[in-house]
Motif scaffolding. Structure first.
Motif, PDB file in Angstrom:
ATOM      1  N   SER A   2       0.843  -1.200   0.000  1.00  0.00           N
ATOM      2  CA  SER A   2       0.000   0.000   0.000  1.00  0.00           C
ATOM      3  C   SER A   2       0.878   1.250   0.000  1.00  0.00           C
ATOM      4  CB  SER A   2      -0.914   0.013   1.224  1.00  0.00           C
ATOM      5  OG  SER A   2      -0.133   0.255   2.385  1.00  0.00           O
ATOM      6  N   GLN A   3       0.281   2.388  -0.296  1.00  0.00           N
ATOM      7  CA  GLN A   3       1.023   3.644  -0.277  1.00  0.00           C
ATOM      8  C   GLN A   3       1.530   3.951   1.129  1.00  0.00           C
ATOM      9  OE1 GLN A   3      -1.727   6.441  -1.999  1.00  0.00           O
ATOM     10  NE2 GLN A   3      -1.173   5.865  -4.091  1.00  0.00           N
ATOM     11  N   ALA A   4       0.742   3.632   2.139  1.00  0.00           N
ATOM     12  CA  ALA A   4       1.155   3.869   3.525  1.00  0.00           C
ATOM     13  C   ALA A   4       2.351   2.991   3.882  1.00  0.00           C
ATOM     14  CB  ALA A   4      -0.008   3.610   4.475  1.00  0.00           C
ATOM     15  N   GLN A   5       2.333   1.731   3.435  1.00  0.00           N
ATOM     16  CA  GLN A   5       3.462   0.839   3.690  1.00  0.00           C
ATOM     17  C   GLN A   5       4.710   1.332   2.976  1.00  0.00           C
ATOM     18  OE1 GLN A   5       1.508  -2.690   2.235  1.00  0.00           O
ATOM     19  NE2 GLN A   5       1.382  -3.574   4.299  1.00  0.00           N
ATOM     20  N   LEU A   6       4.532   1.786   1.741  1.00  0.00           N
ATOM     21  CA  LEU A   6       5.670   2.293   0.972  1.00  0.00           C
ATOM     22  C   LEU A   6       6.224   3.567   1.591  1.00  0.00           C
ATOM     23  CD1 LEU A   6       7.500   2.058  -1.503  1.00  0.00           C
ATOM     24  CD2 LEU A   6       5.750   3.234  -2.830  1.00  0.00           C
ATOM     25  N   ALA A   7       5.339   4.430   2.089  1.00  0.00           N
ATOM     26  CA  ALA A   7       5.776   5.690   2.703  1.00  0.00           C
ATOM     27  C   ALA A   7       6.589   5.420   3.960  1.00  0.00           C
ATOM     28  CB  ALA A   7       4.567   6.555   3.020  1.00  0.00           C
ATOM     29  N   GLY A   8       6.160   4.438   4.740  1.00  0.00           N
ATOM     30  CA  GLY A   8       6.876   4.123   5.978  1.00  0.00           C
ATOM     31  C   GLY A   8       6.912   5.312   6.920  1.00  0.00           C
ATOM     32  N   PRO A   9       7.898   5.319   7.817  1.00  0.00           N
ATOM     33  CA  PRO A   9       7.973   6.412   8.796  1.00  0.00           C
ATOM     34  C   PRO A   9       8.591   7.697   8.223  1.00  0.00           C
ATOM     35  CG  PRO A   9       9.733   4.840   9.195  1.00  0.00           C
ATOM     36  CD  PRO A   9       8.893   4.275   8.081  1.00  0.00           C
ATOM     37  N   ASP A  10       9.220   7.608   7.047  1.00  0.00           N
ATOM     38  CA  ASP A  10       9.968   8.742   6.501  1.00  0.00           C
ATOM     39  C   ASP A  10       9.139   9.677   5.635  1.00  0.00           C
ATOM     40  OD1 ASP A  10      12.270   7.470   7.570  1.00  0.00           O
ATOM     41  OD2 ASP A  10      12.381   6.230   5.772  1.00  0.00           O
ATOM     42  N   LEU A  11       8.103   9.159   5.010  1.00  0.00           N
ATOM     43  CA  LEU A  11       7.321   9.937   4.047  1.00  0.00           C
ATOM     44  C   LEU A  11       5.841   9.862   4.390  1.00  0.00           C
ATOM     45  CD1 LEU A  11       8.984   8.459   0.823  1.00  0.00           C
ATOM     46  CD2 LEU A  11       9.549  10.633   1.887  1.00  0.00           C
ATOM     47  N   ALA A  31      13.815   8.956  -4.205  1.00  0.00           N
ATOM     48  CA  ALA A  31      13.757   7.900  -5.224  1.00  0.00           C
ATOM     49  C   ALA A  31      14.578   6.690  -4.791  1.00  0.00           C
ATOM     50  CB  ALA A  31      14.264   8.433  -6.557  1.00  0.00           C
ATOM     51  N   ARG A  32      15.753   6.933  -4.244  1.00  0.00           N
ATOM     52  CA  ARG A  32      16.609   5.833  -3.767  1.00  0.00           C
ATOM     53  C   ARG A  32      15.917   5.085  -2.624  1.00  0.00           C
ATOM     54  NH1 ARG A  32      20.956   8.430  -4.273  1.00  0.00           N
ATOM     55  NH2 ARG A  32      20.933   9.512  -2.278  1.00  0.00           N
ATOM     56  N   LEU A  33      15.301   5.830  -1.697  1.00  0.00           N
ATOM     57  CA  LEU A  33      14.591   5.227  -0.569  1.00  0.00           C
ATOM     58  C   LEU A  33      13.424   4.356  -1.053  1.00  0.00           C
ATOM     59  CD1 LEU A  33      14.138   5.176   2.574  1.00  0.00           C
ATOM     60  CD2 LEU A  33      12.594   7.101   2.203  1.00  0.00           C
ATOM     61  N   LEU A  34      12.628   4.897  -1.983  1.00  0.00           N
ATOM     62  CA  LEU A  34      11.494   4.140  -2.513  1.00  0.00           C
ATOM     63  C   LEU A  34      11.960   2.898  -3.273  1.00  0.00           C
ATOM     64  CD1 LEU A  34       9.194   7.067  -3.724  1.00  0.00           C
ATOM     65  CD2 LEU A  34       8.891   5.631  -1.687  1.00  0.00           C
ATOM     66  N   ALA A  35      13.036   3.041  -4.045  1.00  0.00           N
ATOM     67  CA  ALA A  35      13.565   1.896  -4.797  1.00  0.00           C
ATOM     68  C   ALA A  35      14.015   0.789  -3.848  1.00  0.00           C
ATOM     69  CB  ALA A  35      14.717   2.344  -5.692  1.00  0.00           C
ATOM     70  N   GLU A  36      14.671   1.160  -2.765  1.00  0.00           N
ATOM     71  CA  GLU A  36      15.096   0.159  -1.776  1.00  0.00           C
ATOM     72  C   GLU A  36      13.896  -0.580  -1.198  1.00  0.00           C
ATOM     73  OE1 GLU A  36      17.488   2.020   1.242  1.00  0.00           O
ATOM     74  OE2 GLU A  36      19.020   2.636  -0.212  1.00  0.00           O
ATOM     75  N   ARG A  37      12.856   0.170  -0.876  1.00  0.00           N
ATOM     76  CA  ARG A  37      11.661  -0.458  -0.295  1.00  0.00           C
ATOM     77  C   ARG A  37      10.934  -1.350  -1.296  1.00  0.00           C
ATOM     78  NH1 ARG A  37       9.646   4.762   3.162  1.00  0.00           N
ATOM     79  NH2 ARG A  37      11.246   4.537   4.750  1.00  0.00           N
ATOM     80  N   LEU A  38      11.024  -0.994  -2.565  1.00  0.00           N
ATOM     81  CA  LEU A  38      10.358  -1.799  -3.602  1.00  0.00           C
ATOM     82  C   LEU A  38      11.238  -2.933  -4.105  1.00  0.00           C
ATOM     83  CD1 LEU A  38       8.689   1.121  -5.575  1.00  0.00           C
ATOM     84  CD2 LEU A  38       7.514  -0.655  -4.246  1.00  0.00           C
ATOM     85  N   GLY A  39      12.506  -2.926  -3.723  1.00  0.00           N
ATOM     86  CA  GLY A  39      13.419  -3.994  -4.136  1.00  0.00           C
ATOM     87  C   GLY A  39      13.847  -3.883  -5.587  1.00  0.00           C
TER      88      GLY A  39
END
Length: 197
Positions: A2-11, A31-39
């Motif tokens: 979900s968008q909330a899961q992708l946002a995490g505590p940082d966004l 972008a780097r943070l989101l890419a890491e979370r998306l693998g």
């Protein structure tokens, strides 16, 4: 995810939503943070293509371009066509460049009808998506093709439109300016030879 899961505590999830909808462009850090979370890699997240695949496509474009300039235009057309088939919609800019190369290869082979169709289609798309392909080289190529196909009036109109656009953009040097000058000279010399003495 979900968008909330992708946002995490940082966004914030609303910020992620804006990025997803194309209303915001993420900073390199985000972008780097989101890419890491998306693998995935940042390159894949931003451009829909892995770095190695992008490099291979760009290298293929260069080889096809060399073949067009110094080799066999039919081989160049085949190479450009292979790139278009292999590329996906996510890589629209490289695909547009390959399609432009293929149209030029068709022109070099003397297949003017097919070249005109390809250039006209690309010109319509360039009007809708100027970030993918510039209109001026297409207008110049179309003028040249129409001239060689015998439609001198259309060639002259396109050359005049290209000249006006080049003047607006202050293009006075380089390969594009040279191509435009050649198209203008060809269109004008033909019209002068057609006029009664």
């Amino acid at each position: 995810m979900s968008q909330a899961q992708l946002a995490g505590p940082d966004l914030s999830d609303s910020y992620v939503s804006l990025i997803e909808s194309g209303k915001r462009t993420p900073t390199p850090v985000v972008a780097r943070l989101l890419a890491e979370r998306l693998g995935c890699t940042t390159e894949f997240l931003l451009h829909g293509i892995e770095p190695r695949q992008r490099i291979d496509t760009e290298l293929g474009l260069r080889h096809a371009e060399l073949e067009l300039q110094h080799g066999d235009p039919s081989i160049a057309a085949d190479r450009f066509t292979e790139i278009v088939k292999a590329a996906d919609e996510e890589n629209a800019m490289l695909t547009a460049q390959a399609r432009f190369g293929r149209a030029r290869a068709l022109e070099a082979q003397g297949r003017l009808g097919q070249a005109v169709e390809a250039f006209e289609r690309l010109r319509r798309e360039a009007a809708a998506h100027p970030e993918r392909l510039a209109d001026l080289p297409l207008t110049i190529a179309l003028s040249r093709c129409y001239q060689r196909a015998g439609d001198r009036l259309r060639a002259r109109d396109l050359a005049a439109a290209a000249l006006a656009q080049a003047e607006r953009l202050s293009i006075t040097r380089g390969e594009l300016a040279t191509d435009l000058a050649a198209a203008l000279i060809e269109a004008r010399s033909e019209s002068e030879s057609d006029s009664p003495s």
